[in-house]
Each structure stands twice: as structure tokens, then as C-alpha cells.
Design a protein around this motif. Structure first.
Motif, PDB file in Angstrom:
ATOM      1  N   VAL A 124       0.838  -1.205   0.000  1.00 49.26           N
ATOM      2  CA  VAL A 124       0.000   0.000   0.000  1.00 49.26           C
ATOM      3  C   VAL A 124       0.874   1.256   0.000  1.00 49.26           C
ATOM      4  CG1 VAL A 124      -1.676   1.343   1.332  1.00 49.26           C
ATOM      5  CG2 VAL A 124      -1.956  -1.140   1.108  1.00 49.26           C
ATOM      6  N   PHE A 144      -2.445   5.523  -3.304  1.00 49.47           N
ATOM      7  CA  PHE A 144      -2.872   5.520  -1.898  1.00 49.47           C
ATOM      8  C   PHE A 144      -2.250   6.639  -1.075  1.00 49.47           C
ATOM      9  CE2 PHE A 144      -3.384   0.884  -3.030  1.00 49.47           C
ATOM     10  CZ  PHE A 144      -4.757   0.957  -3.138  1.00 49.47           C
ATOM     11  N   LYS A 150      -9.487   5.212  -4.695  1.00 52.53           N
ATOM     12  CA  LYS A 150      -8.699   4.280  -3.884  1.00 52.53           C
ATOM     13  C   LYS A 150      -9.432   2.952  -3.695  1.00 52.53           C
ATOM     14  CE  LYS A 150      -6.258   7.792  -1.212  1.00 52.53           C
ATOM     15  NZ  LYS A 150      -5.943   8.292   0.127  1.00 52.53           N
ATOM     16  N   VAL A 203      -4.850   0.770   3.667  1.00 49.49           N
ATOM     17  CA  VAL A 203      -5.299   1.883   2.822  1.00 49.49           C
ATOM     18  C   VAL A 203      -5.791   3.006   3.733  1.00 49.49           C
ATOM     19  CG1 VAL A 203      -7.008   2.652   1.122  1.00 49.49           C
ATOM     20  CG2 VAL A 203      -5.794   0.493   0.797  1.00 49.49           C
TER      21      VAL A 203
END
Ligand SMILES: Cc1cc2nc3c(=O)[nH]c(=O)nc-3n(C[C@H](O)[C@H](O)[C@H](O)COP(=O)(O)OP(=O)(O)OC[C@H]3O[C@@H](n4cnc5c(N)ncnc54)[C@H](O)[C@@H]3O)c2cc1C
Ligand SMILES: Cc1cc2nc3c(=O)[nH]c(=O)nc-3n(C[C@H](O)[C@H](O)[C@H](O)COP(=O)(O)OP(=O)(O)OC[C@H]3O[C@@H](n4cnc5c(N)ncnc54)[C@H](O)[C@@H]3O)c2cc1C
Ligand SMILES: [Ca+2]
Lengths: 667, 667
Positions: free
Chosen positions: B45, B51, B71, B96
Motif C-alpha cells: 500500500v 494511496f 482508492k 489503505v
């Protein structure tokens, strides 16, 4: 403020009140005169569309900032058009309720010049500042130093050749950082820097420095300025341009050093004037007094919202299909809410007393009497710390008391919290301040019996010998209603905690080491001392003549709620110092519960007494008329996300997902 | 996570650690397997530019929301491209770190169908949901009712003519309000409504209702939907489209009522199936277990930032021009910070235990053993309440511990607080939950001696007769290091508070009245019980086999810090119940101080053990390498206000002011 309302959903609550609300409004405001001004100014602001706040939490930074500039300019214009007095103008700005560069201009820049400038300097700069031909800020804190002002790194080096100071930022951490109004607006600043003459460091002094061109607002050569970025919350303090500032050898004339207390001569000689440094304490007492007064305003505002909404909100307890229970009737709700209501009043009255203290200090200073200054300094430091911490926590508690809806910006509470919390940090970090109080307490304790009498709010310590021994005389719950009983318990707790600390410190290798080791306990002792001050000022207030049916009685009840809820919260202190017994603690709690029942029918009227307009409150939940749900519903649709039914991004990021062909879309 | 760093400003701190940090990382993660997954997912991530979070607090709502959609879609794409397992996908989504409609889809919509749908319904709906061909939310709360689910007003009236339910919002307050993912994204919802057949009200049931067209996303006829507006904080939960929803006689087929527990037949007859309603408790235990686990993550994140920054920040105490004192060396800083560090670990372990409890409950349910359910239900309710409240307060305390800079969004702390606090409200208001715990405790107490043995976390109450009498055996500070001593003190306090409440209730006119009157005390008794659970699970954890040099010892220290700091905080409870003496309270405090000194050299390593990436932390102050100041400085310039040197609005609102000609400008 009685708004023109169609239906008053809280009329039932209002009719229950057992006291004269209008009379309570006067008490809250401080006087009929103060009430009239506040009432008039609040209405003026509320009725002016330029001052709308309802969209504030939705604006992005630039737009938000521009509206703030507009409001500040408009306020200035209205104030002069209406020929408002200084007192009225202050109230007017207060109800505009939006942090802006003007706060620092009037609240820090002007006072710094007044307090630290020579008469000549005042004559030169103040008229321009009063007319806002220049706009100033207060540039003390740096990236690397806040609490420790003596550690600031910016230098002001005297250059005898040109009779100038060279202001310079030698390191990254010496960048000025935080000053409000600096980032985008101020043309000038009072900059605090290390004074260096002939290679010698004379410590921190203030300098008036021009930052931006008065023609086109561009930063002057050698000056780098910007905004330090988004701060906590929507709207909130983001209306303020807290700034960063770096100097690259910027030259200012020698006469722009603030020279009331120390001077640099043409030859570069550093001289201390005979004006006592304690003078600066006076300003500090003043600033902190306003912070305490603001605490009562912020807390009362949150409490007003939570009380009204708790009376509107119903949840559970419906019997035979009747209405559910108002959540304000739940004892847990009362136990969280009513002590905060009481605190709002307590802070109001201690703030009023601080105003008196400031006058007293000022008069003594003029008479060259510095004897009470250290005590006044410690006392205001402690009260600033205690009231701001309680207020910050209290606002968030009020938000939680409103359940889910309190989390919406339209409740007004998130912004109130976010804009308020830095009060715990600026003008002295609250823990650092309590440590100063503790230091003063330890000094006071060490001198007991030395013949040097404790003064002011520490005067009770003369009774230390009795207070170390005394027994609380409470035998039944209602004994806790006696002011003397309450006072004694708080005094005993405070003295005993202070003396305990002093004894433990004396066991350490040296006092400094001991103070350091025990500092967590010392902070608690300082809190105990400050709570005593607030309780005693509340008691004094209630003992004064107070007009209006039932007003005194209600305040008496709140005073007891304030004191007994503190006893419950800090039960460990009271019992472990032997100031009260566990049984007496239980009785205090029992009495507290029955006081809650007395507050309950008066709760809505007690917050009405703050006389806040719906504009000032800025809360769908706290509306005067209690018509909460249609307003919440209406506010929701204003969100930019509701501009379109199908959201921006649907085609790129939702549809491909649903259609399982996100391989082709540019996810 | 060891980042690739040029200079590690915290290297000195790291070299002081007295334990094996890598081994501690495994303990924190739960297993080597869990560690590996978390570590890998976090890096995946962090390294993906889609992100990025650094600009999140600066975006206005629409832009912000669009990036969230992006996202969410990108995450879904990456998860399938990389063929992640369910466990990996969960971790991926976790890192995330942005609330979005997917949370409700996976966390509430799918589980509701799984738990309350018949097999047939599951077969029909789940495959579509798994593939996200439909996106669902959980529409329970209404404008007028949250905590009291039985009071919901939305109706689902069976129409036998068409074999359909008519879903309708009869009042403004019946508008669905709050469901996440509803406002802009969900195509479907599980809607809770009063089931009405043949004029009879059968209470609240769940229904699957399509809301939006699968072709063009427009709301279906009779459906009004929107977003409910800005919520607390910048970025934060504003990435979520919490929504409002009104039905105007919307028809759905009969088979879209979730019929596992109750059914409506073709003829409109309401039948309860023989599936026990307690089944639903299983889901609740699951959801609350994840909330407790999230609490430890949120708190550890805040603590990580505050510990690292406190080690970097220096203020005061320079001797002979040397460096100033690291603020982490101040005892007041330790006293505020280290108990939170200990709490983060405590919550991690109690969360781990709750996972076990969930498995246990599930197995018992399958074996038709419902005996432990009420206890498991009360226990999870209490732990949810306690851990979320402490975490919310703890994050804000960490922010304050960072002084002024904590108030900047670039510190990461404001957003963390704002996004976290609703956990105190959703899935059960924390006070309402504690009252449920209290009710269970009172039941347990009333049955003591009746032969019905208390189970699970209340098992200690069997020992009530001893615990009411026992004396704490502490004679010197180090006696407080014994787990048995700590446990006994917590058990005694908890039992005595519960029994006190029961006795006071029995004095009331009737038990209901008594419970109501004493509810504030009951909440405190519930807190005492829940703190005991956490302390005892921490002690159990430390008694297990734990690998790695010094790891067990460090956890032992933190366990003691956790317990003793609670004793100090709730000293009133412990002393007034006679569970410990004032002298023993003072010794606990003394021991606590010396534990802080043991934590100090290990503090940075203890937060390194969380293995958080700089991306996940999202904090200029919490950076792994401690290079705080350049990063803060760099972040500032990103603010939109810094796009231009002279701010938008200068010509209209600043210049006229400075030039004293605001009469002519349009202020
Ligand atoms: C909204 C806002 C507006 C501001 N406006 C201005 C302005 O207009 N002009 C200006 O010059 N400045 C301004 N400031 C800066 C402000 O005055 C400082 O932030 C404040 O003085 C705190 O200092 P600090 O940030 O250095 O905190 P620090 O001192 O770094 O505090 C960090 C932590 O260390 C602890 N600590 C520090 N010293 C000690 C000690 N001796 N003993 C025990 N613990 C200690 C603190 O308790 C705290 O927990 C503003 C700040 C904010 C947030
Ligand atoms: C960010 C967020 C996301 C959400 N997501 C969803 C979602 O996806 N789907 C959904 O359906 N809902 C959702 N909700 C709604 C949430 O579940 C409710 O807000 C929550 O259940 C609390 O209910 P309430 O708001 O009615 O609080 P209230 O019950 O109105 O609480 C107000 C006050 O009354 C007190 N109180 C209430 N009852 C009692 C009692 N019996 N005794 C003593 N005190 C009492 C409370 O303690 C509180 O102080 C969400 C809420 C938030 C904030
Ligand atoms: Ca914002």
C-alpha cells in the motif's frame, strides 16, 4: 435571546424554571450595562448576512480564508460606521466568532508595543496600528522552541556601522512558526530574537520588523513567509493564517528594538533600564484573564447545545405508546452534563474575579508594590490551565452527549472543539503552567512558619497546622451543603497534598532532583490548589447580594454541584489525605444526586441565561426553539456532495466495479 | 518497519532498547504469519502512489470523496490482480486507511445477509455481493432513533394482493440517517423497519432493498437519498458518504425480508422460526471484537507518534550550552504517555483473547449451548466501551503531548482523533453499553449463593465472600509487582462496587427505580469490572511462553504500568471500598514511578514494535527516522494558501483597510 419562533418545542421546559431567567442573564453578563451591549452586538452580527457561518465547515481553505478576510474588513467598517465604543467593538468582534489576524493585531501586537515600547515608540507606532494602517502579529515561537522562550534562535545582531540590527534565521529550527496573522496578512511583526552586540548574547528581546510592502503586500527582501498549513478541524482555526517566517540578514533601524526595559545605545552598549521587569507580568495577568473568560464562554456554549438537545432527544422508555424518555432525564446524562453546566458558571465567576485581580495588580504596580505579583502570576497560570483543560474536555463530552448527531458539523460541536483546544497549548502549555504553580506552592510551603505570610489565594495556607489535622464534620448528606464544610475539605486536601509533596521532595538528594522526580504528583497538588480557588470564588459570589427571584438559590445549587462533583472525581485525593472519610465521600455523592434533581427542571432556563443567539451557537441541535430535526435535515442537503445525485467519479470508479470490467477503466 | 533512511535521528534511542524488537513485533502481530502478511501488505500500500494520504486534509469534500472512490476501486483491482487471500485483502484494505463504503459493504451488509438471511437468500444475494456486482449498506439508524432500535419508525407493510412489502417513511424522523456508503454509492441496503401484516406490528425486521439503478446509478422511484453533510475533522470520516434515505411507498418482493429468524408467509402470516434469536449475538461478539482490535491499532498509532516526537523534541534544561532535555525525560510527560503505551498493548492482548472468545461462542452456538452467551455479550459490550473511550481520549492526549505542532494536520493526530471518536458512539453508545454491563453484573450479584455459578469473566465473583473481606498485603512498593496482589485488588474493588450498588438498589422502592437512580454509580462499577478483565488478560498473556530476549520482561513492566496507573487514576474506588489503604495507594504510585524509569530507555523500541510504515502513520512528527523539522517545514508549503504569495482577497479586503479607504471598496 428570545428569537422570533413559530413553535417553541422547549416551551414546556422553560415553564418549569424556578427562577427569574432575565435576572440570571444580568448575573451571567456581569451587569445590566454589559448585558445590554452583548445583547445588542450579538443581534447586530447575527442579522448581517456577511457574518453567516453555516457554510464555514464546507469551504476549502482558500475560499474559507477569503471569507474571513471579508468578515474582518466588514466588521472594521461596521464598527466605524456605527461609531461603536471600544467595549462595543470588542463584543462585536467576539460575536463574529471567527479567529482572524485582527485578534493578534489587537490582542498581542498592540499590547506588546504598549507594554514594551518606550513612549516615543508608542507615539510612533500605535496611531498607525490603531487605524490599521499597519497590521501586526506576535512572532515569538519558532519551529524548535515554544515553551522555552529563552531557547529561541533568531538573532538580532547590532551593526554599529549602520546603527541597525540584522535580523537573521541561522537554522531551520529558528524559523518563526505559529504566529497568527503572519502567514498572509501582517505587514509588521513584533519579532523576538537573541540580541547580540559586540559578539555578546544578551538574551531575548522584542523588535518591530516590517515584513511586507505597504504598496503591494509582497514580502520585503530577505523575508520568506508562508502559511504553516491545515490545522485541526473544518473551518475552526483554519480561518487564521498561522505563519512561518525566515529572515536572511534583514536590517532594521536601532530604534525598532522595544526599549522600555532594556536598551542598546548608539555605541552598541546594552543597558537595563530601571523599569522593573515585573511590569511584563501585568500583561500576562491580563491575557490570561481573558482566556479564563473565554473558557466560560466556550464551555457554556457547548453546554447550551447539549442541554437543549438532551431535552429534545427522546430515546427508550416509552410506556403504552406514549413519548419516550427525554435523555436529559437519564441520571448518567445528568452526571456528565450538570457538572459541566456548573463549571461554566464557576469559570464565569472566577473570570470576573480575575478582572478585579488585574485591576488590583495594575494599581499596585503603579504604586511600585510588587509583593503580590508572584502569587497573582501563579494563580492566573493555574486558572488558565485548569479552565482551558476542563473546557476542552467538556466540549468533547458535550459532543458525545449528543450521540451520533453530535458528530455532524451541523451540530456546531466539532468546530467548537477544534477551534478551542489550542487554548490548552498557547499562552503556556497547561502542564508547564501547572509546574510553575507547583513551584510557587512549594516555595509557599517552605516559608510557612518563617514569618513570611502567604498572600492572596494562598492565604489559607496560614492555617496549615489546623488544616493538616482537621476532621470533616459531615454526618449526613445535607451537611455537604454547608459552604464552610466544603471549603475546609478543599483547603485540607490542597494543603495536605502540597505538604506531602514538600516532604517527599525533601527526601531527595537535592530539591531540584526531588521536584523533577515528583513532578506528576506536584501537578496534582497544583490542580487541587486551583480547584480550591474556583470553589472559593464561587462561594464568595453566591454570598454576595444577588437580585431576582430564585437566582441566588439556583447559583447555590450549581456551586454545590461544582464542588461535590469535584470531590467525587478526585475522591482518591480527598480520602487518601484524610480530608474526608470514605463514608463522607459516599454522602457527598448521595447529596450530588439529589442536587441533580434540583437542577433538572431548571437546566434549559440556566442555559437560556447565557443569552446566546442561534447565530452565535451555530448548531442545529442547540437551536433556541428546539426544532432540531427539520434543521438537521435541511443542513444536510447543503453539502457539496449533494450538488448532483450521481457523484462525480461514478463513471470511473463505481460503474466499472459493478459491471465487473475494471480491467478496462483507468482505476 | 525499518525504512531506508539516510540519517536515523532516533538511532541513539533504538540502541538503548533492552529487548529483541523483532521478537516483540511478532508478539504484537500475533504470530510470525500475521506479521509477514501485515508487513507485506503495509509495504504494498505504502509504495502505491494512488494511496497517498498526505494531501487528504486539504481537499474539499467532492475532491476528497472522488479520491476515496478511486482508492476503493484501485484496492479492489490490486487485490484481484495479486490474487490476495481473504486475510491478505483485509490487511491490504486496513492499510489503505481510509473509511469508505466498502467497509460497510463487507463489514455490515454481507454479514447481515449471512447472519439473518435464509440459505436461499444467501445463495441469491451473496455471490453478487462478493463480486461487488451490487454494493450494500446497513440502514438501521434514523433521524429520531439510534440507540433504541425498537423505536424505529420506517414501516414495511405486507400487501397480500401483490405479495410485496411496501417500505415507507411515515415521518421526518423516520428518515434513515447515518448509514455509511448510503449517501452516494450503495445500490442496495439492508433496511430495518417495523413489519406490519394485517394491521399488526411485529417489530423490527431486516429487508433487502434496492436503492439505485444498476444502469445509471439514479435512485429508484420513491427513493430519496443524499449525503448527511460534513463530519468532524479534515479528511477523516468525510471520505465516507453517510447518508439520508426516505421511502415513499417503495415495493419489494416478499422474499426480500431476511427470513432466517422470522418469516411472513404468502398469506401474510407472521411466524417465528425455531432458530434461536441468540444467534444474532454471535455477530455482535464478532463486530465488537474487531472494534477492540481497532482500538489497539488507533491508540498504538497515536502513541507511536507521541513517543517518537517526545524523544526528538527538546525543551529547557540545557546545561553549559549543551542540548536541551528531551521532553520524554520529563516525568509529567511519562506519566501521561507511558500508561497509554501500556494501554495499547493491553488492548492488543484483550483483543486477541476476544478472538478466541468469538470462536468459543461460535462453537457453543453450533452445539446449541447458549449458557455463556449473556456473559460474552456483556463482556464484549463493556470492552468495546472501555477501549474506545480510552483510545479516543488517549489520541487527544497524545496530540497535546506534542505541544503546538500536534495541532497541525501534518502531525497526523487531528485526523486520527476525528476519524476515531465515533467509535464511542456507533455499535452502541458507550454509556448505554456500560449500563447493559451493569445490568448483567446486578443479575450476577443477585444470583450469588443461589447455586447458579457466574461464568467466564464474572467467574471471580464466586469468591465474593472472601473478596468482600480480604486485605491487600502490600507493605512495600515492590509488593505491587506481584500479579496475585494486583488481581486481588482489582477483584476486590470490582466486587465491592457491584455489591454496594446492589445493596443501594435494594433500598429503592423497586429495582427498576433503584437501577435508574444509581445508574451513574453503576456505570463506574461496570468500568471497574471491565478494567479487571483487561488487567487479568494482560497478566495471563505475560504468563504464557513468550520468545525473544527481554520481551517477556518488557511486557511484564507494561502490564504493571497498566494496572498501577489505573489504581492511581481510580484511587477513590480502591480506597473507599477498602480494597487498599491510602498508604498502599501511595506505594503503588511510588512503584509506578520507578516502572516509568524502566520503560524510558525502551519506549522508542516499544513503538517500533508496532511495525508501522511512515505511510500508515501519516505524521511528520512520528517519522521513523525522527527527522521531524524539515518534514514539517516541507508539508507547510503544500497548503493551497501558499499557492500565491499575496493572498486572494488582498485587493478587496486588506489593501482598502491599510489605505483607509474602505468606504469605496465593496467590503
Ligand atoms: C493555534 C496556535 C496559535 C498560536 N499562536 C501563536 C502566536 O500568535 N505567536 C507565537 O509566537 N506563538 C504562537 N503559538 C505557539 C504556542 O505559543 C506554542 O505552541 C506553545 O507555547 C507551546 O510550546 P511548544 O509548542 O513548543 O510545546 P512544547 O514545549 O514542545 O511541548 C511538548 C510537550 O513537552 C512538555 N514540556 C515542555 N517543557 C516541559 C517542562 N519543562 N516540563 C515538563 N514538560 C514539558 C509539554 O507539556 C508538552 O507535553 C500558537 C500555537 C497554536 C497551537
Ligand atoms: C460515524 C458514524 C457512522 C455510523 N454508521 C451507521 C451505519 O452504517 N448504519 C446505521 O444504521 N447507523 C450508523 N450510525 C448510527 C449509530 O449507530 C448511532 O448514532 C448510535 O447507535 C447512537 O445512537 P444515537 O445517535 O441515537 O444516540 P442517542 O441514543 O440519541 O444518545 C444521546 C445521549 O443519550 C444517552 N442515552 C440514550 N439512551 C440512554 C439510556 N437508555 N440510558 C442512559 N442514557 C441514554 C446517550 O448516552 C447519549 O449521551 C453511525 C453513526 C456514526 C456517528
Ligand atoms: Ca476541511
Amino acid at each position: 435571546m428570545a428569537e422570533a419562533v413559530a413553535v417553541d418545542h422547549l416551551a414546556g421546559e422553560r415553564s418549569k424554571a424556578q427562577f427569574d431567567v432575565d435576572a440570571m442573564k444580568i448575573v451571567w453578563a456581569g451587569s445590566k450595562h454589559a448585558f445590554d451591549i452583548a445583547d445588542r452586538m450579538a443581534r447586530l452580527v447575527a442579522s448581517d448576512p456577511v457574518f453567516r457561518k453555516d457554510n464555514r465547515t464546507m469551504l476549502e481553505r482558500k475560499e474559507l480564508f477569503k471569507t474571513t478576510l471579508r468578515k474582518a474588513a466588514h466588521a472594521w467598517k461596521r464598527i466605524s460606521q456605527l461609531h461603536l465604543t471600544e467595549e462595543e467593538a470588542m463584543m462585536f468582534r467576539f460575536f463574529v466568532d471567527e479567529p482572524a489576524y485582527v485578534d493578534l493585531h489587537w490582542g498581542m501586537f498592540v499590547p506588546a508595543i504598549r507594554g514594551q515600547g518606550t513612549e516615543e515608540q508608542q507615539k510612533k507606532w500605535l496611531p498607525m496600528a490603531y487605524k490599521m494602517q499597519i497590521i501586526g502579529c506576535y512572532a515569538q515561537t519558532e519551529l524548535g522552541h515554544g515553551s522555552n522562550v529563552q531557547g529561541l534562535e533568531t538573532t538580532a545582531t547590532f551593526d554599529p556601522k549602520s546603527d541597525e540590527f540584522i535580523i537573521h534565521s541561522p537554522t531551520l529550527t529558528s524559523s518563526k512558526w505559529w504566529p497568527g496573522g503572519l502567514g498572509k496578512v501582517s505587514t509588521h511583526a513584533v519579532v523576538y530574537a537573541r540580541l547580540i552586540t559586540d559578539g555578546q548574547d544578551h538574551g531575548i528581546n522584542g523588535f518591530i520588523v516590517q515584513l511586507r510592502s505597504l504598496d503591494d503586500h509582497s514580502p520585503l527582501p530577505g523575508v520568506t513567509i508562508g502559511d504553516i498549513g491545515t490545522k485541526f478541524g473544518n473551518g475552526a482555526y483554519n480561518t487564521m493564517d498561522n505563519g512561518v517566517l525566515r529572515f536572511d540578514h534583514v536590517r532594521i533601524p536601532r530604534n525598532q528594538m522595544l526599549m522600555r526595559v532594556s536598551q542598546v545605545t548608539r555605541e552598541g552598549k546594552f543597558i537595563q533600564s530601571d523599569v522593573p521587569r515585573q511590569l511584563l507580568y501585568g500583561t500576562m495577568v491580563f491575557v490570561r484573564q481573558t482566556i479564563v473568560s473565554d473558557a466560560s464562554k466556550a464551555l457554556s456554549r457547548a453546554v447550551c447545545i447539549a442541554v437543549r438537545y438532551s431535552a429534545v432527544r427522546r430515546q427508550f422508555g416509552s410506556q403504552d405508546g406514549g413519548p419516550e424518555t427525554q435523555v436529559i432525564d437519564y441520571k448518567t446524562q445528568q452526571d456528565r452534563l450538570f457538572p459541566l453546566l456548573a463549571s461554566a458558571y464557576a469559570f464565569r465567576f472566577v473570570g470576573e474575579w480575575l478582572k478585579w485581580l488585574y485591576t488590583d495588580v495594575t494599581q499596585r504596580l503603579q504604586a511600585n508594590d510588587f509583593s503580590t505579583l508572584p502569587e497573582a502570576h501563579a494563580c492566573t497560570a493555574g486558572l488558565k490551565s485548569l479552565t482551558t483543560s476542563t473546557t476542552a474536555d467538556g466540549i468533547e463530552e458535550c459532543r458525545k452527549l449528543c450521540g451520533g448527531h453530535g458528530y455532524l458539523c451541523s451540530s456546531g460541536l466539532p468546530e467548537l472543539f477544534a477551534v478551542y483546544v489550542p487554548a490548552c497549548t498557547y499562552e503556556g502549555d497547561n502542564i508547564v503552567l501547572l509546574l510553575q504553580v507547583a513551584r510557587f506552592l512549594m516555595k509557599t510551603v517552605s516559608r510557612l512558619g518563617s514569618g513570611k505570610q502567604p498572600v492572596g489565594t494562598t492565604a489559607y495556607m496560614v492555617k496549615a497546622p489546623e488544616l493538616m489535622q482537621c476532621k470533616c464534620e459531615v454526618q449526613e448528606a445535607k451537611d455537604w451543603l454547608k459552604p464552610t464544610v466544603i471549603l475546609q475539605a478543599f483547603e485540607a486536601r490542597s494543603v495536605r497534598m502540597a505538604v506531602n509533596c514538600a516532604q517527599n521532595i525533601s527526601k531527595a538528594q537535592n530539591p531540584e532532583e526531588g521536584f523533577y522526580e515528583l513532578s506528576a504528583d506536584l501537578v496534582e497538588a497544583a490542580v487541587a490548589h486551583c480547584q480550591l480557588i474556583i470553589v472559593s470564588k464561587f462561594i464568595e459570589k453566591v454570598e454576595q447580594e444577588i437580585h431576582g427571584h430564585g437566582v441566588k438559590e439556583m447559583l447555590q445549587i450549581l456551586c454545590n454541584v461544582y464542588a461535590l462533583s469535584l470531590i467525587h472525581k478526585h475522591l482518591g485525593d480527598f480520602i487518601s489525605t484524610g480530608s474526608i472519610t470514605p463514608k463522607q465521600g459516599a454522602l457527598a455523592n448521595e447529596q450530588l444526586r439529589s442536587l441533580y434533581s434540583q437542577v433538572r427542571p431548571n437546566a434549559v432556563a440556566m442555559v437560556d441565561a447565557f443569552n446566546y443567539t442561534d447565530h452565535y451557537l451555530g448548531s442545529a441541535l442547540g437551536r433556541y426553539d428546539g426544532n432540531v430535526y427539520p434543521k438537521l435535515y435541511e443542513e444536510a442537503w447543503k453539502d457539496p456532495l449533494n450538488d448532483s445525485v450521481v457523484p462525480d467519479g461514478y463513471h470511473e470508479y463505481i460503474k466499472p466495479l459493478l459491471k465487473q470490467n475494471f480491467g478496462v477503466a483507468r482505476l
